[in-house]
Every structure is written in C-alpha cells, then in structure tokens.
Design a protein around this motif. Structure first.
Motif, PDB file in Angstrom:
ATOM      1  N   GLY A 260      -7.108  13.848  -4.571  1.00 43.62           N
ATOM      2  CA  GLY A 260      -7.217  13.962  -6.019  1.00 43.62           C
ATOM      3  C   GLY A 260      -5.971  14.585  -6.627  1.00 43.62           C
ATOM      4  O   GLY A 260      -5.502  14.166  -7.695  1.00 43.62           O
ATOM      5  N   ASP A 261      -5.391  15.576  -5.935  1.00 42.30           N
ATOM      6  CA  ASP A 261      -4.166  16.210  -6.422  1.00 42.30           C
ATOM      7  C   ASP A 261      -2.997  15.226  -6.412  1.00 42.30           C
ATOM      8  O   ASP A 261      -2.180  15.208  -7.346  1.00 42.30           O
ATOM      9  N   VAL A 262      -2.915  14.402  -5.371  1.00 47.05           N
ATOM     10  CA  VAL A 262      -1.846  13.405  -5.305  1.00 47.05           C
ATOM     11  C   VAL A 262      -1.968  12.415  -6.463  1.00 47.05           C
ATOM     12  O   VAL A 262      -0.978  12.077  -7.129  1.00 47.05           O
ATOM     13  N   LEU A 263      -3.174  11.949  -6.738  1.00 52.66           N
ATOM     14  CA  LEU A 263      -3.380  10.999  -7.834  1.00 52.66           C
ATOM     15  C   LEU A 263      -3.054  11.632  -9.182  1.00 52.66           C
ATOM     16  O   LEU A 263      -2.511  10.966 -10.080  1.00 52.66           O
ATOM     17  N   ASP A 264      -3.385  12.914  -9.342  1.00 54.12           N
ATOM     18  CA  ASP A 264      -3.051  13.619 -10.589  1.00 54.12           C
ATOM     19  C   ASP A 264      -1.540  13.785 -10.742  1.00 54.12           C
ATOM     20  O   ASP A 264      -1.013  13.750 -11.867  1.00 54.12           O
ATOM     21  N   THR A 265      -0.848  13.977  -9.621  1.00 47.44           N
ATOM     22  CA  THR A 265       0.599  14.152  -9.668  1.00 47.44           C
ATOM     23  C   THR A 265       1.305  12.860 -10.047  1.00 47.44           C
ATOM     24  O   THR A 265       2.322  12.875 -10.744  1.00 47.44           O
ATOM     25  N   TYR A 266       0.764  11.726  -9.599  1.00 45.60           N
ATOM     26  CA  TYR A 266       1.370  10.423  -9.876  1.00 45.60           C
ATOM     27  C   TYR A 266       0.422   9.552 -10.701  1.00 45.60           C
ATOM     28  O   TYR A 266      -0.158   8.582 -10.196  1.00 45.60           O
ATOM     29  N   PRO A 267       0.235   9.876 -11.980  1.00 44.43           N
ATOM     30  CA  PRO A 267      -0.752   9.135 -12.789  1.00 44.43           C
ATOM     31  C   PRO A 267      -0.371   7.677 -13.036  1.00 44.43           C
ATOM     32  O   PRO A 267      -1.239   6.871 -13.383  1.00 44.43           O
ATOM     33  N   ASP A 268       0.909   7.326 -12.840  1.00 40.93           N
ATOM     34  CA  ASP A 268       1.342   5.962 -13.108  1.00 40.93           C
ATOM     35  C   ASP A 268       1.426   5.106 -11.852  1.00 40.93           C
ATOM     36  O   ASP A 268       1.876   3.953 -11.917  1.00 40.93           O
ATOM     37  N   LEU A 269       1.013   5.665 -10.701  1.00 41.97           N
ATOM     38  CA  LEU A 269       1.080   4.922  -9.448  1.00 41.97           C
ATOM     39  C   LEU A 269      -0.307   4.755  -8.854  1.00 41.97           C
ATOM     40  O   LEU A 269      -1.075   5.714  -8.768  1.00 41.97           O
ATOM     41  N   ASP A 270      -0.614   3.522  -8.438  1.00 44.20           N
ATOM     42  CA  ASP A 270      -1.819   3.299  -7.648  1.00 44.20           C
ATOM     43  C   ASP A 270      -1.616   3.881  -6.252  1.00 44.20           C
ATOM     44  O   ASP A 270      -0.482   4.129  -5.818  1.00 44.20           O
ATOM     45  N   ALA A 271      -2.700   4.060  -5.525  1.00 46.58           N
ATOM     46  CA  ALA A 271      -2.629   4.618  -4.182  1.00 46.58           C
ATOM     47  C   ALA A 271      -3.045   3.587  -3.146  1.00 46.58           C
ATOM     48  O   ALA A 271      -3.929   2.764  -3.378  1.00 46.58           O
TER      49      ALA A 271
END
Length: 377
Positions: A260-271
C-alpha cells in the motif's frame, strides 16, 4: 509455545534496550557503524531508512565452514542498537539530519528532484554523534517519465530459494548460507531484467517486499548483487514488536501495508505483483487488487506447492481476473517470461535468453491472456 517464546523474546529485547540506553549515555561503545537501507520515492520526496549499531558487521565470509557461517549469521539477530545517535544523510546536494530511536533505527525524508538520465540516485549516511569514521552507502530510486509500472516482488521462493512454508528449513537455509552461497531460482535474473529495463537501462522501479527481518538486509542485498539480480529497494520487517513473527507463515499484515505504501508513493504507476504459492502471496495480492481498484496491472505467481494449493490459487485467480486484473501462475522462469510477453510487460527480444530454452505452453491460469490495461485519464 509460540506465545511463551514471543514473551521471552520481548522481555529480552526490553532488557537489551535498557542496557543500550545506559551504554549510550556513558559513551561505552567501542565502535559505531551505520547501515543505510536503499530507498525509493518520487520527485520532491524520497525516504531513506537505516540503523545505527555497535560492533562490526557479522556477514559470514565466503568459504567459511558451516558452523562459522551459522554463528556469524545468528549474531545478526543479537544487535547492539545505538539509540539517540545523530545521523547525517546525503543525496546529491541535499543533506538532512536524523536521530536513531530506541532500537537504533532512523528515517530521513529528503526533497530530491528526478535525474533525467537515471532511475537511481546514490545516498550516503554517517554518524555525527557518537563520532564514527564509517560511512554507509546505498541507492534510492526516483523514476523518470519513462517508467511504465512499478514491480513489487516477494523474495523467498520467488527470487531466492528458501522453502519458506517450512519454518525450520527456512531458518536453517538462512543461518547456514552466506550472501555468496545463497541460491537463486533459475532464470530470475533475466526475467526481472526484462521487466525493469529498457535497452539495458533500468527504467521501472522495483521494490522487494519480504517478511524477512531488517537484520538480514546486508545478507539479502549481497545475495542479489552476487547473482546479478536487478537492484531494487527492500521493504523488510521490524521484528521488535513481535520477534517470533518472522516464522509465522500467516503473518502477512506487513506485506499489505508495505505494498500500500508503494502504491501511495507512485500514484501514477500501475503495479506488477510477483510472488509464489508457498505461503500467502496470492491471498495478499488478491486483497491488494480489491483495496486498490485499477492500480494493479498484473499478478504473477510462481507455483511451488502441491495440487491442492494449485486449486486454491486458481480460485483466487478467478476472483482477481473478475476484478479486471490479469493473473498468471507459472512453474518456472521460462513460463513466467512467456506470460510477461503475452501481457505486454516485456518484449520478446528482452527475454530472448529465456526463449532459447525449452519452451512449453505456459501453465498459467484457466484464463485467456488479457491485454494490458491503460490507466484511465
């Protein structure tokens, strides 16, 4: 029994904390060193974490007998934490100070701009008080506009051989291995390079999220570097709250929080999420897909368990695919490479080394490969 062991471990940690505070106040450290953990961030804000410890590194030496390796690795978990230390952290021309907590950990946030020509920026840390001549070096990744997605990967049984579902086997494999002798799974180097590079240059950020403790950071980064696995930030677990949780196969709250922290850090990138079926990676990634709708481009699971577990994972795949995210299950890196090509995550040229091996139709999932989704405007 686990409750008793956890209570004993926490009691020992409390005594150790008190002793280290006294040593810090009296200046009784013979040597102080700093460990800087590689970090990640976005333009304008990156975060780095590290730890201040007393004594020398306990990394086992290559070629040492097994008993020596076990002893030196075990020493990693009996650390001399240095609380209240002042640490200077530098990235480029940006310098900040941080203070270590009661367990020796510190965190630093820096306003760092993107480097147009590189995903990675170098970082340095040194202890100002108590004075130390040792510097620590690490890297922090700040993606450029060329990044297409962020890769989030497990480590044990996904990249490194571990037998993680078997706690005692996992513990022995870690204790008896040095960074040089720790074995990786065949083909992962080429597979991961295909996912994170473009024309040979790192473009997509890569974060390894593992339930392993921070005490093993140097061991894990050394193993990845030794085997040529692409560099990535590590998001490991702090065992101070529950020292026995490392051996609990169902304790996956850490991974949910970290991803969740990674997704919050990169809001413009899919995972793109990569894991294995040995523990709870499929269930964790299923929850991530449900909680972060539209943010996960693909889920890739290496199958390392038996037929019963395979049926459970296929059921999870059905739910994930119904939510609009592609999920593939593969048995080796060659099948994984075929899956990433079919999903548009890498080109056939990028995985050519694996294509020259014996290809079989990917035993991925009961679903047809879906085209990669674009982000909504």
């Amino acid at each position: 029994m686990s409750v008793l062991l956890s209570a004993l471990a926490q009691t020992g940690r409390a005594v150790d904390r008190s002793f280290n505070v006294v040593r810090r106040r009296l200046g009784l450290w013979s040597r102080v060193r700093v460990v800087l953990y590689g970090g990640y961030g976005r333009p304008g804000c990156v975060r780095l974490r590290g730890r201040v410890l007393g004594g020398q590194s306990a990394e086992p030496r290559s070629g040492a007998p097994v008993w020596s390796t076990v002893w030196r690795t075990a020493r990693r978990f009996v650390t001399d934490d240095v609380p209240g230390a002042r640490v200077e952290v530098t990235v480029g021309d940006v310098i900040v100070e941080a203070t270590s907590d009661v367990d020796g950990y510190f965190e630093a946030a820096l306003e760092v701009e993107v480097c147009p020509s590189s995903l990675w920026r170098s970082a340095t840390a040194r202890v100002l008080d108590p004075a130390s001549d040792d510097d620590a070096h690490a890297y922090v990744q700040v993606p450029t506009a060329d990044a297409q997605f962020v890769v989030v990967s497990d480590l044990d049984d996904t990249v490194l051989e571990a037998e993680a579902p078997h706690a005692l086997r996992l513990a022995w494999r870690v204790l008896s291995s040095s960074a040089e002798t720790r074995r990786t799974l065949p083909g992962v180097r080429t597979l991961y390079r295909a996912l994170v590079t473009d024309d040979g240059q790192p473009v997509n950020p890569l974060v390894y999220v593992s339930d392993s403790p921070w005490d093993l950071y140097e061991h894990l980064t050394g193993a990845l570097e030794h085997h040529g696995i692409p560099r990535g930030a590590l998001h490991l677990r702090d065992l101070n709250e529950n020292p026995m949780s490392w051996l609990d196969p169902d304790a996956h709250a850490h991974k949910l929080s970290a991803i969740g922290d990674v997704l919050d850090t990169y809001p413009d990138l899919d995972a793109v999420l990569i894991g294995d079926s040995g523990q709870k990676d499929p269930e964790v990634y299923q929850q991530i897909v449900a909680r972060h709708a539209g943010r996960v481009r693909a889920v890739l699971i290496r199958h390392v368990a038996g037929p019963r577990r395979e049926r459970e994972v296929c059921q999870i795949a059905r739910d994930v695919e119904m939510r609009g995210t592609a999920m593939r299950v593969f048995s080796d890196s060659a099948e994984g490479a075929r899956a990433v090509v079919e999903l548009g995550l890498a080109s056939e040229r990028a995985v050519g080394l694996l294509q020259r091996s014996s290809w079989r139709p990917p035993r991925t999932s009961p679903f047809r490969p879906s085209a990669p989704r674009g982000r909504s405007a």
